[in-house]
Design a protein around this motif. Sequence first.
Motif, PDB file in Angstrom:
ATOM      1  N   VAL A 190       0.841  -1.187   0.000  1.00 41.21           N
ATOM      2  CA  VAL A 190       0.000   0.000   0.000  1.00 41.21           C
ATOM      3  C   VAL A 190       0.880   1.241   0.000  1.00 41.21           C
ATOM      4  O   VAL A 190       1.848   1.328   0.753  1.00 41.21           O
ATOM      5  CB  VAL A 190      -0.937  -0.011   1.232  1.00 41.21           C
ATOM      6  N   ASN A 191       0.550   2.184  -0.850  1.00 39.80           N
ATOM      7  CA  ASN A 191       1.253   3.461  -0.906  1.00 39.80           C
ATOM      8  C   ASN A 191       0.761   4.298   0.274  1.00 39.80           C
ATOM      9  O   ASN A 191      -0.411   4.655   0.346  1.00 39.80           O
ATOM     10  CB  ASN A 191       0.950   4.161  -2.231  1.00 39.80           C
TER      11      ASN A 191
ATOM     12  N   THR B   7      -3.261   7.288   3.412  1.00 35.50           N
ATOM     13  CA  THR B   7      -3.385   8.021   4.671  1.00 35.50           C
ATOM     14  C   THR B   7      -4.648   8.875   4.782  1.00 35.50           C
ATOM     15  O   THR B   7      -5.314   8.865   5.806  1.00 35.50           O
ATOM     16  CB  THR B   7      -2.142   8.890   4.911  1.00 35.50           C
ATOM     17  N   HIS B   8      -5.003   9.623   3.760  1.00 37.61           N
ATOM     18  CA  HIS B   8      -6.154  10.524   3.836  1.00 37.61           C
ATOM     19  C   HIS B   8      -7.347  10.002   3.041  1.00 37.61           C
ATOM     20  O   HIS B   8      -8.217  10.773   2.653  1.00 37.61           O
ATOM     21  CB  HIS B   8      -5.764  11.916   3.359  1.00 37.61           C
TER      22      HIS B   8
ATOM     23  N   ALA C 183      -8.975   4.657   4.953  1.00 39.10           N
ATOM     24  CA  ALA C 183      -8.189   4.890   6.169  1.00 39.10           C
ATOM     25  C   ALA C 183      -9.070   5.463   7.273  1.00 39.10           C
ATOM     26  O   ALA C 183      -8.926   5.113   8.443  1.00 39.10           O
ATOM     27  CB  ALA C 183      -7.028   5.827   5.881  1.00 39.10           C
ATOM     28  N   GLY C 184     -10.005   6.322   6.906  1.00 39.28           N
ATOM     29  CA  GLY C 184     -10.902   6.910   7.889  1.00 39.28           C
ATOM     30  C   GLY C 184     -11.855   5.901   8.499  1.00 39.28           C
ATOM     31  O   GLY C 184     -12.328   6.078   9.619  1.00 39.28           O
ATOM     32  N   ALA C 185     -12.129   4.819   7.778  1.00 42.38           N
ATOM     33  CA  ALA C 185     -13.048   3.798   8.268  1.00 42.38           C
ATOM     34  C   ALA C 185     -12.322   2.687   9.020  1.00 42.38           C
ATOM     35  O   ALA C 185     -12.952   1.743   9.476  1.00 42.38           O
ATOM     36  CB  ALA C 185     -13.811   3.199   7.089  1.00 42.38           C
ATOM     37  N   SER C 186     -11.015   2.797   9.144  1.00 41.52           N
ATOM     38  CA  SER C 186     -10.211   1.762   9.793  1.00 41.52           C
ATOM     39  C   SER C 186      -9.612   2.287  11.097  1.00 41.52           C
ATOM     40  O   SER C 186      -9.893   3.400  11.513  1.00 41.52           O
ATOM     41  CB  SER C 186      -9.088   1.319   8.852  1.00 41.52           C
TER      42      SER C 186
ATOM     43  N   ALA D   9      -2.597   2.563  10.954  1.00 45.60           N
ATOM     44  CA  ALA D   9      -2.607   1.386  10.080  1.00 45.60           C
ATOM     45  C   ALA D   9      -1.463   0.448  10.443  1.00 45.60           C
ATOM     46  O   ALA D   9      -0.371   0.905  10.802  1.00 45.60           O
ATOM     47  CB  ALA D   9      -2.475   1.818   8.627  1.00 45.60           C
ATOM     48  N   PRO D  10      -1.680  -0.867  10.336  1.00 44.47           N
ATOM     49  CA  PRO D  10      -0.607  -1.812  10.635  1.00 44.47           C
ATOM     50  C   PRO D  10       0.534  -1.700   9.619  1.00 44.47           C
ATOM     51  O   PRO D  10       0.304  -1.449   8.437  1.00 44.47           O
ATOM     52  CB  PRO D  10      -1.287  -3.173  10.560  1.00 44.47           C
ATOM     53  N   GLY D  11       1.743  -1.902  10.088  1.00 43.74           N
ATOM     54  CA  GLY D  11       2.926  -1.757   9.251  1.00 43.74           C
ATOM     55  C   GLY D  11       2.985  -2.689   8.059  1.00 43.74           C
ATOM     56  O   GLY D  11       3.537  -2.333   7.023  1.00 43.74           O
TER      57      GLY D  11
END
Length: 81
Positions: A20-21, A26-27, A31-34, A38-40
């Motif tokens: 994943v980039n 990020t935005h 991402a907002g629903a997780s 975020a896991p590495g």
Amino acid sequence: MADSTPAAAPSLKKGALVRVNRTAYTHSLEAGASDPVAPGYLFEGPGEILAIQGHYAQLRWRRPVPDVWLRLDQLEAMPAA
């Protein structure tokens, strides 16, 4: 009128290894629903594309975690080793 549809990366196909980039993810809505952080493994990869539907890909990681759906424009191919 501008097209707001994400551009799909033509090189990403079923079976491709991706990560994943971070910048694209990020935005994003995903991402907002997780979880807030975020896991590495998302950004380290590799994840394998299991299916593609429209602008989304189903990914499976080499870990005991659930498969996820992310937009193709948030993914990048893993560099050749």
